[in-house]
Scaffold this motif. Structure first.
Motif, PDB file in Angstrom:
ATOM      1  N   THR A   2       0.844  -1.188   0.000  1.00  0.00           N
ATOM      2  CA  THR A   2       0.000   0.000   0.000  1.00  0.00           C
ATOM      3  C   THR A   2       0.887   1.248   0.000  1.00  0.00           C
ATOM      4  O   THR A   2       2.082   1.180   0.309  1.00  0.00           O
ATOM      5  N   THR A   4       0.670   3.641   2.066  1.00  0.00           N
ATOM      6  CA  THR A   4       1.068   3.850   3.461  1.00  0.00           C
ATOM      7  C   THR A   4       2.342   3.067   3.779  1.00  0.00           C
ATOM      8  O   THR A   4       3.277   3.600   4.394  1.00  0.00           O
ATOM      9  N   GLU A   5       2.392   1.806   3.331  1.00  0.00           N
ATOM     10  CA  GLU A   5       3.599   0.993   3.592  1.00  0.00           C
ATOM     11  C   GLU A   5       4.824   1.571   2.878  1.00  0.00           C
ATOM     12  O   GLU A   5       5.909   1.657   3.460  1.00  0.00           O
ATOM     13  N   SER A  37      -2.289   7.671   3.517  1.00  0.00           N
ATOM     14  CA  SER A  37      -3.459   6.849   3.863  1.00  0.00           C
ATOM     15  C   SER A  37      -4.697   7.335   3.112  1.00  0.00           C
ATOM     16  O   SER A  37      -5.563   6.539   2.741  1.00  0.00           O
ATOM     17  N   ASP A  40      -4.450   5.856  -0.356  1.00  0.00           N
ATOM     18  CA  ASP A  40      -4.778   4.429  -0.410  1.00  0.00           C
ATOM     19  C   ASP A  40      -6.256   4.181  -0.670  1.00  0.00           C
ATOM     20  O   ASP A  40      -6.633   3.076  -1.072  1.00  0.00           O
ATOM     21  N   THR A  41      -7.091   5.197  -0.451  1.00  0.00           N
ATOM     22  CA  THR A  41      -8.525   5.017  -0.682  1.00  0.00           C
ATOM     23  C   THR A  41      -8.929   5.394  -2.108  1.00  0.00           C
ATOM     24  O   THR A  41     -10.068   5.163  -2.503  1.00  0.00           O
ATOM     25  N   GLY A  52       1.267   7.924  -5.553  1.00  0.00           N
ATOM     26  CA  GLY A  52       1.664   7.250  -4.320  1.00  0.00           C
ATOM     27  C   GLY A  52       3.162   7.135  -4.117  1.00  0.00           C
ATOM     28  O   GLY A  52       3.614   6.599  -3.107  1.00  0.00           O
TER      29      GLY A  52
END
Ligand code: GLN
Length: 452
Positions: A2, A4-5, A37, A40-41, A52
């Motif tokens: 993701t 975030t990761e 985050s 990610d949506t 990203g």
């Protein structure tokens, strides 16, 4: 993974490596994680090629709510209330800004040693400079801290450190990328540009930041082509000019040999190579230091301690206040440029220096105009030598200035140029400079891509 990761891993990697490299001035950890985050949506069909991905930004580019100092004491703690246009564009592309990158103070320098805050090191050998002024941007990419950064180039400040750090750095055509929100050094020369590990990434990042902007009156209203689509691998019939003035005294044998090898590769792929002359090259360095310093002396007059950042606490009158603020807030190299520029612009000297330099600038531009009537690109070494040791030439400004002798004419003319890695001298990387015609970054990228 993701977003975030990816963002979290990038920040961890920076935290691990940056104590050695010292490329970052400020981290944007909290906001980067929040942005990630949110991204990610986003639905897949809204995600472009850079969506990203993490990026670092040179510290002379305004980031709202994230300290922006141009590595100067006079902007210590300065928190912009708006974003540069390029930053808005990065956000629109879905990129995650992880932090701000060290540089020479106000982009004046070729080694990163002129930062008020710290000296960035060259990841290839930590005793060596990364180049400058965008040395933080190129070192961060070379160290693998972050795959994308933005730099700025007034006389070579993207290309020279890209060469010293073995990464890809592009100075676009003057006007291709908005300068709105770039802290001005020399407004008629400054351009923001991308720094990456490879040519494809570079083309994608330029694509994301380029384009006309109403907020910058010098931004050009020309179409932005699909730069990545230009990477066809086909250079058959391409006409390459090699300026003899760029192989003169001071250029190391290894730097010349690396370029000659690269030219052989291009010939094998069907390009023709001819020696050309850019006869006014020898005046470029003097012309640049008069014009850039003149513009700087005017641009930097806004730093008066009233509106921004640092102010002195030792003043008994208003004049005292201005003088002490600037004496304490600016570093030696910045003061040297302000004095030189103020002198060149002062009445009685204006005609002999500033005006004369403007005329010579026109001749230098004409050299390029003439060359591009017969050639598609011009190729040279990016710098006369590879990176030097920290401390080695910092006390010798003229030797420092000579680092930019092969990159400066490009800014004076306003044409685009890239530096791509091209061989080594000892253990330190060298760069190949590919110069293109106005707004023809596509051909520059196509040629650069041959060396991937
Ligand atoms: N090294 C050159 C100078 O000090 C170029 C700087 C730049 O391109 N910003 O002026």
């Amino acid at each position: 993974a993701t977003i975030t990761e990816i963002t979290k891993q990038t920040i961890e990697r920076i935290n691990e490596l940056d104590p050695k490299v010292d490329a970052f001035l400020a981290m944007n950890e909290e906001k980067a994680m929040a942005a990630a985050s949110e991204m990610d949506t986003a639905p897949m069909e809204q995600r472009g090629p850079l969506f990203g991905l993490p990026i670092g930004v040179k510290d002379n580019i305004m980031t709202e709510g994230l300290v922006t100092t141009a590595s100067s004491r006079i902007l210590e703690g300065f928190n912009p209330i708006y974003n540069a246009t390029v930053v808005e564009k990065l956000r629109a592309a879905g990129m995650v800004i992880v932090g701000k990158l060290n540089m020479d103070e106000f982009a004046m320098g070729s080694s990163n040693e002129n930062s008020y805050y710290k000296k960035t090191r060259n990841p290839w050998n930590l005793d060596y400079v990364p180049g400058g002024s965008s040395g933080g941007s190129t070192a961060a990419v070379a160290a693998g801290e972050v795959p994308f950064t933005l730099g700025s180039d007034t006389g070579g400040s993207i290309r020279q450190p890209a060469a010293f750090c073995g990464v890809v750095g592009m100075k676009p055509t003057y006007g291709r990328v908005s300068r709105f929100g770039l802290i001005a050094f020399a407004s008629s020369l400054d351009q923001i540009g991308p720094v990456t590990r490879n040519v494809k990434d570079n083309a994608l990042l330029l694509q994301a930041i380029a384009g006309h902007d109403e907020k910058d009156s010098t931004s050009a209203d020309v179409e932005v082509p699909d730069f990545a689509a230009a990477l066809t691998g086909d250079i058959n019939g391409l006409r390459i000019g090699v300026p003899k003035e760029y192989f003169a005294e001071g250029v190391s044998e290894s730097a010349k040999a690396a370029v000659y090898d690269a030219l052989e590769v291009l010939k094998e792929k069907g390009a023709t190579v001819e020696e050309i002359s850019l006869p006014h090259s020898k005046y470029a360095l003097a012309t640049y230091y008069l014009l850039a310093s003149s513009e700087a002396s005017s641009n930097l007059s806004r730093f008066d301690g009233i509106r921004y950042g640092y102010r002195t606490n030792k003043a008994s009158s208003l004049l005292d206040f201005y003088m002490n603020t600037r004496a304490e807030g600016f570093g030696d190299e910045v003061k040297r440029r302000i004095m030189l520029g103020t002198y060149a612009l002062s009445s009685g000297y204006y005609d002999a220096y500033y005006k004369k330099a403007q005329k010579v600038r026109t001749l230098i531009k004409k050299d390029f105009d003439d060359a591009f009537k017969n050639y598609d690109v011009i190729i040279s070494p990016t710098t006369p030598t590879p990176a030097f040791k920290i401390g080695e030439i910092i006390d010798d400004p003229l030797t420092m200035y000579a680092n930019d002798i092969l990159t400066i004419p490009v800014n004076l003319a306003g044409v685009p140029a890239i530096s791509v890695p091209c061989g080594f001298e000892g253990d330190m990387p060298l760069g190949l400079q590919i110069i293109g015609n106005y707004f023809d970054e596509e051909t520059v990228y196509r040629v650069a891509d041959v060396f991937e």
